[in-house]
Design an enzyme around this catalytic site. Structure first.
Site, PDB file in Angstrom:
ATOM      1  N   GLU A  74       0.855  -1.187   0.000  1.00  0.00           N
ATOM      2  CA  GLU A  74       0.000   0.000   0.000  1.00  0.00           C
ATOM      3  C   GLU A  74       0.888   1.233   0.000  1.00  0.00           C
ATOM      4  OE1 GLU A  74      -3.927   0.499   2.392  1.00  0.00           O
ATOM      5  OE2 GLU A  74      -2.270   0.781   3.790  1.00  0.00           O
ATOM      6  N   TYR A 111     -11.499   5.470   2.168  1.00  0.00           N
ATOM      7  CA  TYR A 111     -10.200   5.841   1.616  1.00  0.00           C
ATOM      8  C   TYR A 111     -10.235   5.760   0.091  1.00  0.00           C
ATOM      9  CZ  TYR A 111      -7.869   5.769   6.140  1.00  0.00           C
ATOM     10  OH  TYR A 111      -7.478   6.044   7.410  1.00  0.00           O
ATOM     11  N   PRO A 112      -9.532   6.675  -0.577  1.00  0.00           N
ATOM     12  CA  PRO A 112      -9.509   6.674  -2.049  1.00  0.00           C
ATOM     13  C   PRO A 112      -8.538   5.620  -2.583  1.00  0.00           C
ATOM     14  CG  PRO A 112      -8.212   8.497  -1.211  1.00  0.00           C
ATOM     15  CD  PRO A 112      -8.831   7.821  -0.012  1.00  0.00           C
ATOM     16  N   LYS A 113      -8.903   4.355  -2.426  1.00  0.00           N
ATOM     17  CA  LYS A 113      -8.031   3.248  -2.804  1.00  0.00           C
ATOM     18  C   LYS A 113      -8.272   2.830  -4.250  1.00  0.00           C
ATOM     19  CE  LYS A 113      -6.993   1.369   1.688  1.00  0.00           C
ATOM     20  NZ  LYS A 113      -6.652   0.142   2.389  1.00  0.00           N
ATOM     21  N   LYS A 114      -7.175   2.564  -4.930  1.00  0.00           N
ATOM     22  CA  LYS A 114      -7.180   2.080  -6.312  1.00  0.00           C
ATOM     23  C   LYS A 114      -6.078   1.043  -6.436  1.00  0.00           C
ATOM     24  CE  LYS A 114      -9.842   5.451  -8.122  1.00  0.00           C
ATOM     25  NZ  LYS A 114     -11.002   5.309  -8.899  1.00  0.00           N
TER      26      LYS A 114
END
Length: 158
Positions: A74, A111-114
């Site tokens: 991450e 959370y802005p997860k990609k």
């Protein structure tokens, strides 16, 4: 379940399966630097406002074992910001290498997860890492390990 969660909902989610989320043998490199105030102002969404000292924090982490899923890596970029005079960190991006980590962090905590390609390599006295998505490098970090932060202020800001 909506996008806006109460403090109680966030606390409940933070507990994970049967307790707190746990990361075993995790490795993380975090760096912080001061940037230009106009950059932070341009990137923060309303109603967030810049703090006096325009700081950026980036981290890259390797999580070889967790109590909620398989190994993953991450990264993240945060800007120091304030809301109603209370300082905190605004997450610009939090790329990950596993869909389970992406879904959990995005759906439960917002959370802005990609998905991204994240590299993390540690040797005896150095760490290198990078975060890339669709051929665009978000950031790259190289550090020599000295056993302590290079400023005590870092610990009180984070």
């Amino acid at each position: 379940m909506g996008f806006v969660k109460s403090r109680d909902e966030l606390r409940k989610n933070a507990r994970g399966k049967g307790g707190l989320y746990e990361f075993y043998d995790a490795e993380m490199l975090a760096v912080m630097w001061e940037t230009k105030p106009q950059i932070v102002k341009r990137l923060l969404p309303p109603p967030l406002k810049p703090v006096e000292k325009p700081l950026v924090t980036a981290f890259i982490a390797n999580y070889p074992r967790t109590n909620f899923g398989p190994q993953y890596s991450e990264g993240a970029l945060f800007l120091r910001a304030q809301f109603d005079g209370i300082a905190g960190n605004y997450c610009l991006a939090m790329p990950v290498t596993r869909d389970t980590a992406m879904a959990g962090g995005r759906e439960e905590f917002g959370y802005p997860k990609k998905m991204a390609d994240i590299r993390f390599k540690r040797s005896a006295n150095s760490v290198r890492g990078s975060v890339e998505r669709h051929g665009v490098r978000f950031f790259e970090v190289r550090a020599k390990l000295a056993g302590k932060t290079n400023t005590e202020e870092f610990q009180s800001i984070v």
